[in-house]
Design an enzyme around this catalytic site. Structure first.
Site, PDB file in Angstrom:
ATOM      1  N   SER A 127      62.898  -8.664 104.511  1.00 16.97           N
ATOM      2  CA  SER A 127      63.383  -9.027 103.235  1.00 16.97           C
ATOM      3  C   SER A 127      63.298 -10.463 103.044  1.00 16.97           C
ATOM      4  CB  SER A 127      65.019  -8.674 103.449  1.00 16.97           C
ATOM      5  OG  SER A 127      65.817  -9.353 102.382  1.00 16.97           O
ATOM      6  N   TYR A 152      73.810  -8.980 108.383  1.00 16.96           N
ATOM      7  CA  TYR A 152      72.548  -8.429 107.768  1.00 16.96           C
ATOM      8  C   TYR A 152      71.154  -8.935 107.882  1.00 16.96           C
ATOM      9  CZ  TYR A 152      69.208  -6.610 104.515  1.00 16.96           C
ATOM     10  OH  TYR A 152      68.109  -6.166 103.979  1.00 16.96           O
ATOM     11  N   LYS A 156      67.408  -8.829 110.141  1.00 17.28           N
ATOM     12  CA  LYS A 156      66.081  -8.706 109.604  1.00 17.28           C
ATOM     13  C   LYS A 156      65.280 -10.183 110.262  1.00 17.28           C
ATOM     14  CE  LYS A 156      66.358  -5.438 107.126  1.00 17.28           C
ATOM     15  NZ  LYS A 156      65.553  -3.936 107.746  1.00 17.28           N
ATOM     16  N   TYR A 180      60.666  -7.518 101.285  1.00 18.16           N
ATOM     17  CA  TYR A 180      61.294  -7.038  99.840  1.00 18.16           C
ATOM     18  C   TYR A 180      61.992  -8.167  99.033  1.00 18.16           C
ATOM     19  CZ  TYR A 180      60.738  -2.720 102.403  1.00 18.16           C
ATOM     20  OH  TYR A 180      60.421  -1.539 103.214  1.00 18.16           O
TER      21      TYR A 180
HETATM   22  N1  UFG Z   1      75.368  -9.461  90.600  1.00 19.50           N
HETATM   23  C1  UFG Z   1      76.238 -10.049  89.667  1.00 19.50           C
HETATM   24  N2  UFG Z   1      77.337  -8.735  89.342  1.00 19.50           N
HETATM   25  C2  UFG Z   1      77.196  -7.712  90.490  1.00 19.50           C
HETATM   26  C3  UFG Z   1      76.222  -7.585  91.408  1.00 19.50           C
HETATM   27  C4  UFG Z   1      75.425  -8.560  91.633  1.00 19.50           C
HETATM   28  O1  UFG Z   1      76.449 -10.844  88.697  1.00 19.50           O
HETATM   29  O2  UFG Z   1      78.252  -6.783  90.186  1.00 19.50           O
HETATM   30  C5  UFG Z   1      74.415 -10.696  90.643  1.00 19.50           C
HETATM   31  C6  UFG Z   1      74.490 -11.271  92.156  1.00 19.50           C
HETATM   32  O3  UFG Z   1      75.458 -12.466  92.279  1.00 19.50           O
HETATM   33  C7  UFG Z   1      72.931 -11.938  92.312  1.00 19.50           C
HETATM   34  C8  UFG Z   1      72.223 -10.743  91.594  1.00 19.50           C
HETATM   35  O4  UFG Z   1      72.999 -10.181  90.564  1.00 19.50           O
HETATM   36  O5  UFG Z   1      72.778 -13.030  91.646  1.00 19.50           O
HETATM   37  C9  UFG Z   1      71.629  -9.832  92.391  1.00 19.50           C
HETATM   38  O6  UFG Z   1      72.586  -9.270  93.369  1.00 19.50           O
HETATM   39  P1  UFG Z   1      72.096  -8.011  94.209  1.00 19.50           P
HETATM   40  O7  UFG Z   1      73.410  -7.724  95.072  1.00 19.50           O
HETATM   41  O8  UFG Z   1      71.692  -6.918  93.590  1.00 19.50           O
HETATM   42  O9  UFG Z   1      70.915  -8.709  95.085  1.00 19.50           O
HETATM   43  P2  UFG Z   1      71.048  -9.819  96.084  1.00 19.50           P
HETATM   44  O10 UFG Z   1      69.925 -10.492  95.503  1.00 19.50           O
HETATM   45  O11 UFG Z   1      72.278 -10.292  96.804  1.00 19.50           O
HETATM   46  O12 UFG Z   1      70.727  -8.919  97.569  1.00 19.50           O
HETATM   47  C10 UFG Z   1      69.578  -8.416  97.654  1.00 19.50           C
HETATM   48  C11 UFG Z   1      69.599  -7.287  98.811  1.00 19.50           C
HETATM   49  C12 UFG Z   1      69.948  -7.545 100.004  1.00 19.50           C
HETATM   50  C13 UFG Z   1      69.072  -8.952 100.564  1.00 19.50           C
HETATM   51  C14 UFG Z   1      69.136 -10.100  99.641  1.00 19.50           C
HETATM   52  C15 UFG Z   1      68.529 -11.188 100.132  1.00 19.50           C
HETATM   53  O13 UFG Z   1      70.210  -6.397  98.175  1.00 19.50           O
HETATM   54  O14 UFG Z   1      69.518  -6.704 100.873  1.00 19.50           O
HETATM   55  O15 UFG Z   1      68.638  -9.625  98.240  1.00 19.50           O
HETATM   56  O16 UFG Z   1      68.414 -12.266  99.091  1.00 19.50           O
HETATM   57  F1  UFG Z   1      69.720  -9.341 101.748  1.00 19.50           F
END
Ligand code: UFG
Length: 340
Positions: A127, A152, A156, A180
């Site tokens: 990741s 988590y 990784k 990813y």
């Molecule tokens: N976000 C919102 N509202 C929501 C959900 C997410 O504004 O309801 C925002 C988050 O704050 C973030 C963006 O959308 O800025 C993406 O959030 P995600 O939860 O979709 O993804 P993340 O980037 O937080 O997480 C992903 C993977 C994880 C990994 C991480 C590493 O899902 O497995 O990237 O950065 F660990």
């Protein structure tokens, strides 16, 4: 004879898309999954898309005896793609031991069996979380790994270290870790896609569930970041594009085209999109209006991260092809199909 590939977590989100792509180019696929976060009917759906039903074994790879018995039953494996893992960042903070045990013990059991049963090739799901908030963007593979912000993320990082150490001690083993960025979207058939349990943590499933009426409102976590529109920036990669990279990686190992025994690649589009841009792209491409409001930042979120994809482009000959608009449409079509 067809080359045989074990896909752990093959009924899960990225796993199922990868099984479809592997079968499309003629691999014989065996799935191992404990169905902790997926359902058996994914096998029917894979069969509908591919015309081939992959072999399936249901057990937990944490169980060393069952893992060994599996390798005895399938003595002709050529390679492994290891997806099976827990992946919810927030849950990992509440249940760290569950994450360390599951994500690390499964990997160690597999590595042990790879040495005992002479299966030399492994593709591992890593990741972009290993980079934390990178100093330079887009982030290249040689950016330093930073202290993980969740158990988590730490699994990784530790997994990559376990792989490096194990490969150093066993030069017959070869691994590609694929880092990813943010996988989103669904197969164009809308037969497979992401199935979040309960309230989604990730942005795109939350968007599609809000648009379909399952959730009242999307919360945008923060509009005061140092980014062009104030919302956080990520690199959203289409899951089918991502799946295809695994097929290339597995072939690179089997054909001995890898340059080192442990290689790692960024899998992203190279383009950052803010939360507001994702919302705008979703609304424009699907015609759905989204009910959203800005709330405070989410703990543990980085401000922005997107991939430098040159190494993957040049070395793997792989490039993300799908646009954000078409990927969001695929996520929306999948959501509508689920709720029919
Ligand atoms: N976000 C919102 N509202 C929501 C959900 C997410 O504004 O309801 C925002 C988050 O704050 C973030 C963006 O959308 O800025 C993406 O959030 P995600 O939860 O979709 O993804 P993340 O980037 O937080 O997480 C992903 C993977 C994880 C990994 C991480 C590493 O899902 O497995 O990237 O950065 F660990």
């Amino acid at each position: 004879m067809k080359k045989q590939v074990l896909v752990t977590g093959g009924t899960g989100y990225i796993g199922s898309h990868t099984v479809v792509e592997l079968q499309a180019v003629g691999y014989d696929v065996v799935i191992v999954d404990n169905l902790s976060n997926s359902q058996l009917d994914v096998l029917d759906r894979i069969e509908q898309i591919s015309g081939i039903r992959p072999a399936f074994e249901q057990f937990d790879l944490v169980d060393q005896e069952k893992t060994e018995a599996f390798f005895q039953k399938y003595p002709n494996l050529n390679a492994i793609i290891h997806f099976a893992a827990f992946k919810a960042v927030g849950q990992s903070v509440d249940k760290p031991l569950m994450y360390y045990r599951n994500n690390l013990v499964t990997l160690m059991n597999l590595l042990e069996c790879m040495t005992i049963f002479n299966v030399p090739n492994l593709v591992f799901s890593s990741s972009c979380t290993v980079y934390g908030q990178p100093e330079k963007l887009p982030v290249t593979e040689d950016a330093p790994v930073q202290k993980a912000t969740s158990p988590y993320g730490n699994t990784k990082q530790i997994s990559e270290e376990i792989l490096q150490d194990t490969i150093f001690a066993n030069p017959e083993l070869k691994t590609i870790a694929l880092r990813y960025f943010n996988p989103i979207g669904a197969h164009p058939s809308a037969l497979i896609g992401e199935l979040p349990l309960g309230v989604p943590n990730n942005l795109v499933p939350f968007i599609t569930q809000t648009a379909i009426g399952l959730r009242q409102q999307l919360s945008v976590f923060g509009d005061d970041y140092n980014t062009p529109d104030g919302s956080a920036v990520r690199d959203y990669i289409n899951v089918v594009d991502l799946a295809k990279a695994h097929v290339i990686a597995i072939a690179r190992l089997m054909e001995n085209k890898n340059k080192k025994n442990f290689e790692y690649f960024n899998l992203g589009t190279g383009r950052g999109a803010s939360v507001f841009e994702v919302i705008e792209s979703f609304e424009r491409s699907t015609g759905q209006k989204l009910n959203y409001k800005v709330v405070g930042r989410r703990a543990g979120d980085v401000e922005q991260v997107y991939a430098d994809t040159r190494f993957a482009n040049e070395e793997l000959g792989w490039k993300a092809e799908k646009t954000l608009d078409e990927t969001l449409v695929s996520a929306w079509t999948w959501e509508k199909n689920l709720r029919k």
